[in-house]
Design a protein around this motif. Structure first.
Motif, short mmCIF file in Angstrom:
data_model
loop_
_atom_site.label_atom_id
_atom_site.label_comp_id
_atom_site.label_asym_id
_atom_site.label_seq_id
_atom_site.Cartn_x
_atom_site.Cartn_y
_atom_site.Cartn_z
N GLY A 129 1.42 -6.20 -1.73
CA GLY A 129 2.04 -6.72 -0.30
C GLY A 129 1.10 -7.08 0.63
O GLY A 129 0.43 -8.14 0.32
N ARG A 130 0.92 -6.58 2.07
CA ARG A 130 0.22 -6.82 2.85
C ARG A 130 -1.27 -7.01 2.40
O ARG A 130 -2.05 -7.95 3.06
CB ARG A 130 0.40 -6.42 4.06
N VAL A 131 -1.84 -6.19 1.64
CA VAL A 131 -3.09 -5.99 1.37
C VAL A 131 -3.56 -7.24 0.69
O VAL A 131 -4.59 -7.96 0.72
CB VAL A 131 -3.46 -4.74 0.49
N GLY A 165 6.39 3.90 5.39
CA GLY A 165 5.38 2.87 5.31
C GLY A 165 5.81 1.81 6.51
O GLY A 165 6.53 2.22 7.37
N ASP A 166 5.52 0.80 6.28
CA ASP A 166 5.94 -0.30 7.47
C ASP A 166 7.44 -0.63 7.29
O ASP A 166 7.90 -0.95 8.29
CB ASP A 166 5.32 -1.57 6.98
N ALA A 167 8.03 -0.12 6.37
CA ALA A 167 9.47 -0.35 6.10
C ALA A 167 10.34 0.55 7.33
O ALA A 167 11.34 0.69 7.68
CB ALA A 167 10.18 -0.33 5.06
N GLU A 194 9.01 -4.89 -7.43
CA GLU A 194 8.38 -5.75 -6.38
C GLU A 194 8.92 -7.11 -6.45
O GLU A 194 9.10 -7.99 -7.58
CB GLU A 194 6.86 -5.90 -6.72
N ALA A 195 9.30 -7.66 -5.23
CA ALA A 195 10.08 -8.93 -5.09
C ALA A 195 9.24 -10.09 -5.41
O ALA A 195 9.46 -10.94 -6.10
CB ALA A 195 10.54 -8.92 -3.66
N ARG A 196 7.84 -9.97 -4.90
CA ARG A 196 7.01 -11.01 -5.34
C ARG A 196 6.57 -10.96 -6.89
O ARG A 196 6.65 -10.16 -7.45
CB ARG A 196 5.61 -11.06 -4.28
N PRO A 234 0.83 -1.27 -0.05
CA PRO A 234 -0.08 0.02 0.07
C PRO A 234 0.74 1.14 -0.05
O PRO A 234 0.40 2.18 -0.64
CB PRO A 234 -0.70 0.13 1.27
N ALA A 235 1.86 1.25 0.85
CA ALA A 235 2.95 2.46 0.58
C ALA A 235 3.50 2.57 -0.53
O ALA A 235 3.37 3.84 -1.12
CB ALA A 235 4.06 2.24 1.91
N GLY A 236 4.15 1.67 -1.32
CA GLY A 236 4.72 1.99 -2.68
C GLY A 236 3.55 2.31 -3.47
O GLY A 236 3.98 3.06 -4.53
P1 ADP Z 1 3.55 -1.51 3.31
O1 ADP Z 1 2.37 -1.55 4.16
O2 ADP Z 1 4.57 -0.59 4.10
O3 ADP Z 1 3.28 -0.91 2.06
P2 ADP Z 1 4.02 -4.07 2.72
O4 ADP Z 1 4.68 -5.22 3.27
O5 ADP Z 1 2.47 -4.12 2.27
O6 ADP Z 1 4.53 -2.72 3.11
O7 ADP Z 1 4.62 -4.16 1.22
C1 ADP Z 1 5.93 -4.27 0.96
C2 ADP Z 1 6.33 -4.64 -0.51
O8 ADP Z 1 7.66 -4.60 -0.61
C3 ADP Z 1 6.16 -6.39 -0.53
O9 ADP Z 1 5.22 -6.67 -1.44
C4 ADP Z 1 7.53 -6.89 -0.62
O10 ADP Z 1 7.49 -8.38 -1.22
C5 ADP Z 1 8.25 -5.97 -1.16
N1 ADP Z 1 9.75 -5.88 -1.13
C6 ADP Z 1 10.35 -6.15 0.11
N2 ADP Z 1 11.64 -6.02 -0.07
C7 ADP Z 1 11.93 -5.81 -1.50
C8 ADP Z 1 13.00 -5.66 -2.14
N3 ADP Z 1 14.29 -5.71 -1.69
N4 ADP Z 1 13.02 -5.49 -3.77
C9 ADP Z 1 11.83 -5.38 -4.14
N5 ADP Z 1 10.47 -5.69 -3.32
C10 ADP Z 1 10.55 -5.82 -1.88
#
Ligand code: ADP
Ligand code: SF4
Length: 689
Positions: free
Chosen positions: A424-426, A646-648, A417-419, A397-399
Motif C-alpha cells: 500500500g502506501r508504504v 486504518g486509513d480506510a 490486494e487490488a494492486r 500497513p494496516a492489512g
Molecule cells: P493503510 O495505511 O490503512 O494500510 P494503504 O492505503 O496503505 O492503507 O493500503 C490500502 C491497500 O488497500 C492499498 O494497497 C490498496 O491498493 C488496497 N485496496 C483498496 N481498495 C481495495 C479493494 N476494493 N480490494 C482490494 N484491495 C484494495
C-alpha cells in the motif's frame, strides 16, 4: 542456533563492580509515559529484559526538584516517595539477568521549572534553552549551590541504590544534562575554578563522580553520557575537545556513553541519517581510555554491530529505537533468527509520544507501551476465538499487520490486494527521496506471512461487495486505505476552494504514480507532516521550480515532533525551494494561485503551471459501506463480522495503521467491552487531607 560471527556480541563485560551478560545495551530513551504511567513504562522495560538485552536503562530521571522539564513527561526522583515506582521498573529490568540502569538528569540550562516554580540553576546565567523558548532565565550556581548540587547527586545515587538499580548514568549529552553545560564554553562562562580551561570545566563532573563513587561505587557502576560534538561552532564542546577531555580523565566513569551533541543529531531520522552515522565521531576514542565504551547509531544489523565490537570501535552496542521496534532483537540474534528481526525504520514516531506528552507508539512495533496497558506482548498473541477465518482486504500497513497478527492467533487468513504489489502506501512512499527504509514495514511482514501455512496473498484482486459476499469468509477486515484529496479540503478550507477548470492540479498519489508536474509548481501544504517537503524535494530533483506555500509558521510543521523540521527546512532551502510560511491559498487560477496572509488576509499571487495539493485524505470506504448496506444478507453469506480500520477508517500516520491492524487482530472474537475503557491506567493516589 547462533551464527559464530555474532559470538562476540554475547561476551560478558564488566562495568565497574557489575557485569553485563552481553553487549546489547538499551540506552536511556523516553516513552511519553514516565511518571504519569509508571507501570506501563516498567512493563515495557521488562519486555526488553525478556528479549535479551544485557543492560536496560530508564528514560531521563529528574534527580532533584530544582531542575525539571515540564511539560515533557520523564521520571522523577525528588524524594523517597518516588522510590517505589522506580523499584518497579528496576525489578522488571532485572527479570532475565539484565543490569538495571537509571539515568540521573539535572537539566540546568535546559529545565524551565514550570511545575516546581523553582529558579533554574545553571553554570552561567543565561536564558533556558528548550524547544519552546520559555521566557525564563537561570541564575548562575554559586559555590554553595555547587556544594548543594553535589550532595543532591549523592542523595539521588543512594535513592537509586535503594530503588534496586545496578548502574547510574550521569546525563551530559544532547544539550540536556548539566555535565555538558559545565563542559561547554557556550553554557559555562564562569571565571572561577569551574570555568575557563578544560580542566576547570571538567572539575564539576570529577567531583560528582568521586562523591557518588564514595557513596555507592562499591556496588553500582557509574557511566557518563557525554556529547560527541555539540556542533554549535567555536564555543561548543567539539569532538576534538571531547577526545582531549577523555584523555585527561581516562578512567573517570566506569563506562563512557557517547552520544551526539543535540538530540536532533543523535536521533536523526533515516531520511537524513544512515545506520552507524556516528561512527566517525566515535572511532579512536576507545584507545584513549581503559574503560568500556558504548555508542549509538540506530543499529539494526548484527553484522554492523559485530563489526563495531571487532574493530575496537565500541564495547557495547547502544540501541534506543532498534530496541523499541524489536525488543527481542538480542534473542533473535542469539537464536539465529536474524530474518525475524523487526528493523526500526527511523521514522521517529516513537519520539512524538514524548514531544506531544501523550504516550509513545512505534510504527514497526504496535505493542510498544501497550505491554501493560493492554497486555500486548510483542512476540505472543492471544489464543484464537470462536471463528476460523478472515478475509483481509487491502495489503497496506494496516492489512499486513492485521494478517500477521491474525495468523499467529491461528486464524486462516486470505489477503486480497487490488494492486500487483503489496505494501500500500508504504511501498509507494518508500520510493520517495529519503524514505526507502520505510519499505521495512512491508518487508518484515511479507517475509513472516510467507513462512505461514495459514495465509494466502492474492494480488491484482480488487474486490467488490458482491465478490466478498460470495467467498464465504466469516470475518471481513477492510483496510483499503485512503486517497489524497484534489479539492484542497483540510484545515484552511473545510469545503472545496475555488479552482479554475483549466488549472493543473496534482495530488501526492499522482506524483507517487510517477505523474510529475514540471515548470513552475506550487505545493500547497495544509497537511503539515513530511509529505509536502518530500514532494518538494522530488520535484526539484526532477527539474521543476518549486514554491511551497503553507499556512503554518514552519515548513513540515509536525516534523518538529520527529526532530527533523530544521533539517527539512535547510534541505529545501539548499535545493532552491521558495518556502512561503504563514500563507494559505484562497483560489487557484489556470496560471497562478492567490495566496492569503493567515494574519492579515492580504493577498498576493504566485505564478504556477501546476499545483500539488497536499491537503487531507479521503477514506476508501465504499466497499465497507456497500457491505454494511447488505447486512441482512450476511448470515446467508456466512459472514459474522465486517470491520474497517486504518486509513480506510480515518487517515493518519503509518504507525496509526499498524496499530489499528494489530488491535483488530487482538480483539477479533473478543468480548464486547461496551462503554468500558479499553486499556489499564494509573491515577494519582489522593493524599490524606
Ligand atoms: P493503510 O495505511 O490503512 O494500510 P494503504 O492505503 O496503505 O492503507 O493500503 C490500502 C491497500 O488497500 C492499498 O494497497 C490498496 O491498493 C488496497 N485496496 C483498496 N481498495 C481495495 C479493494 N476494493 N480490494 C482490494 N484491495 C484494495
Ligand atoms: Fe523506529 Fe519508527 Fe519505531 Fe521509532 S517509531 S522505533 S523510529 S520504527
Amino acid at each position: 542456533m547462533r551464527d559464530p560471527r555474532y559470538d562476540i556480541l554475547f561476551e560478558p563485560m564488566a562495568i565497574g563492580p557489575v557485569t553485563a551478560k552481553n553487549r546489547f545495551y538499551q540506552v536511556p530513551h523516553c516513552n511519553g509515559g514516565g511518571y504519569r504511567d509508571p507501570s506501563a513504562a516498567a512493563e515495557m522495560r521488562g519486555i526488553k529484559a525478556e528479549g535479551g538485552w544485557g543492560v536496560i536503562f530508564t528514560e531521563q530521571c529528574e534527580m532533584h526538584h530544582t531542575s525539571e522539564i515540564t511539560p515533557f513527561i520523564e521520571l522523577r526522583l525528588w524524594e523517597d516517595k518516588d522510590i517505589p515506582q522506580l523499584r518497579r521498573m528496576s525489578e522488571k529490568m532485572k527479570t532475565h539477568g539484565a543490569l538495571a540502569g537509571i539515568q540521573l538528569a539535572y537539566s540546568g540550562i535546559n529545565g524551565p521549572n514550570l511545575y516546581t516554580k523553582e529558579v533554574p540553576l545553571a553554570p552561567s546565567a543565561l536564558p533556558i534553552r528548550t524547544f519552546t523558548n520559555d521566557p525564563v532565565q537561570a541564575r548562575a550556581l554559586s559555590k554553595t549551590d555547587i556544594r548543594d548540587l553535589r550532595r543532591w547527586f549523592v542523595n539521588a545515587a543512594q535513592r537509586s541504590k535503594l530503588a534496586g538499580f545496578d548502574l547510574i548514568c550521569l546525563y551530559g549529552a544532547h544539550g540536556f544534562g548539566i555535565f555538558q553545560h559545565f563542559l561547554s564554553r557556550a553554557t559555562n562562562q564562569r571565571s572561577d575554578e569551574y570555568g575557563g580551561s578544560l580542566e576547570n570545566r571538567a572539575r564539576f563532573v570529577n567531583e560528582v563522580i568521586a562523591d557518588i563513587r564514595d557513596a555507592v561505587g562499591d556496588s553500582m557502576g557509574i557511566t557518563l553520557r557525554v556529547s560527541l560534538d555539540e556542533t554549535i561552532g567555536e564555543l561548543g564542546f567539539s569532538n576534538a575537545e571531547l577526545r582531549e577531555f577523555i584523555e585527561m580523565n581516562r578512567d573517570l566513569p566506569d563506562l563512557w556513553d557517547l552520544a551526539q551533541g543535540t538530540w536532533e543529531d543523535c536521533s536523526g531520522p533515516s531520511r537524513f541519517k544512515e545506520e552507524a552515522a556516528q561512527e566517525q565521531l566515535v572511532t579512536g576514542i576507545r584507545a584513549l581510555t581503559s574503560r568500556p565504551v558504548v555508542g549509538v547509531g540506530r543499529f539494526t544489523s548484527p553484522d554492523v554491530m559485530a563489526r563495531m565490537v571487532k574493530s575496537g570501535t565500541l564495547d557495547f552496542i547502544g540501541c534506543a529505537r532498534p530496541s523499541i521496534a524489536d525488543p527481542f532483537l538480542p534473542k533473535k540474534v542469539e537464536e539465529g533468527r536474524i530474518e525475524d528481526i523487526r528493523e526500526c525504520i527511523g521514522c521517529n514516531i516513537c519520539i512524538t509520544g514524548d514531544m506531544t506528552m501523550s504516550i509513545s507508539r512505534c510504527t514497526q512495533n504496535p505493542t510498544f507501551m501497550e505491554e501493560w496497558r493492554k497486555g500486548w506482548h510483542p512476540e505472543q498473541m492471544n489464543p484464537k476465538g470462536d471463528s476460523g477465518n478472515v478475509l483481509v482486504i487491502g495489503a497496506g500497513p494496516a492489512g499486513l499487520e492485521a494478517a500477521w497478527a491474525l495468523c499467529r492467533r491461528g486464524y486462516d487468513v486470505a489477503i486480497a490486494e487490488a494492486r500487483t504489489e503489496i505494501g500500500g502506501r508504504v511501498t509507494l512512499e518508500s520510493r520517495l527521496p529519503g524514505l526507502s527504509a520505510w519499505g521495512r514495514v512491508r518487508d518484515y511482514r511479507e517475509y513472516q506471512l510467507r513462512q505461514r501455512p495459514n495465509v494466502e496473498i492474492y494480488l491484482d484482486s480488487g474486490l467488490s461487495a458482491a465478490e466478498v459476499m460470495e467467498f464465504g469468509f466469516e470475518n471481513i477486515a477492510i483496510a483499503t486505505g485512503a486517497t489524497w484529496r484534489r479539492d484542497g479540503v483540510a484545515r484552511q478550507h473545510v469545503v472545496p476552494m475555488p479552482i479554475d477548470e483549466a488549472a493543473r492540479i496534482y495530488t501526492p498519489d499522482d506524483l507517487m504514480a510517477g505523474n510529475l508536474p514540471t515548470g513552475e509548481v506550487v505545493i500547497y501544504d495544509d497537511d503539515h507532516y513530511y509529505m509536502g517537503g518530500v514532494l518538494a524535494e522530488l520535484l526539484v530533483k526532477n527539474g521543476a521550480k518549486v514554491t511551497l506555500i503553507t499556512p503554518s509558521a514552519f515548513v513540515s510543521d509536525w516534523t518538529n515532533n520527529t526532530l527533523e523540521q530544521a533539517t527539512i527546512h535547510a534541505r529545501l532551502d539548499d535545493l532552491g525551494v521558495e518556502i512561503v510560511l504563514n500563507r494559505g491559498v484562497t483560489q487557484i487560477a489556470s496560471d497562478h494561485v492567490v495566496s492569503n496572509c493567515v494574519y492579515t488576509g492580504k493577498t498576493r499571487n504566485y505564478a504556477s503551471d501546476a499545483i500539488v495539493m497536499v491537503a487531507s485524505r479521503m477514506a476508501n470506504d465504499a466497499l465497507y459501506h456497500d457491505l454494511m448496506a447488505h447486512q441482512s444478507s450476511w448470515a446467508d453469506a456466512g459472514i459474522r463480522s465486517v470491520r474497517v480500520f486504518g486509513d480506510a477508517e480515518a487517515a493518519g500516520p503509518i504507525a496509526w495503521a499498524t496499530y489499528a491492524g494489530h488491535r483488530y487482530a487482538r480483539e477479533l472474537d473478543g468480548p464486547d467491552l461496551g462503554d468500558a475503557l479499553s486499556f489499564r491506567r494509573e491515577i494519582t493516589e489522593l493524599a490524606a487531607e
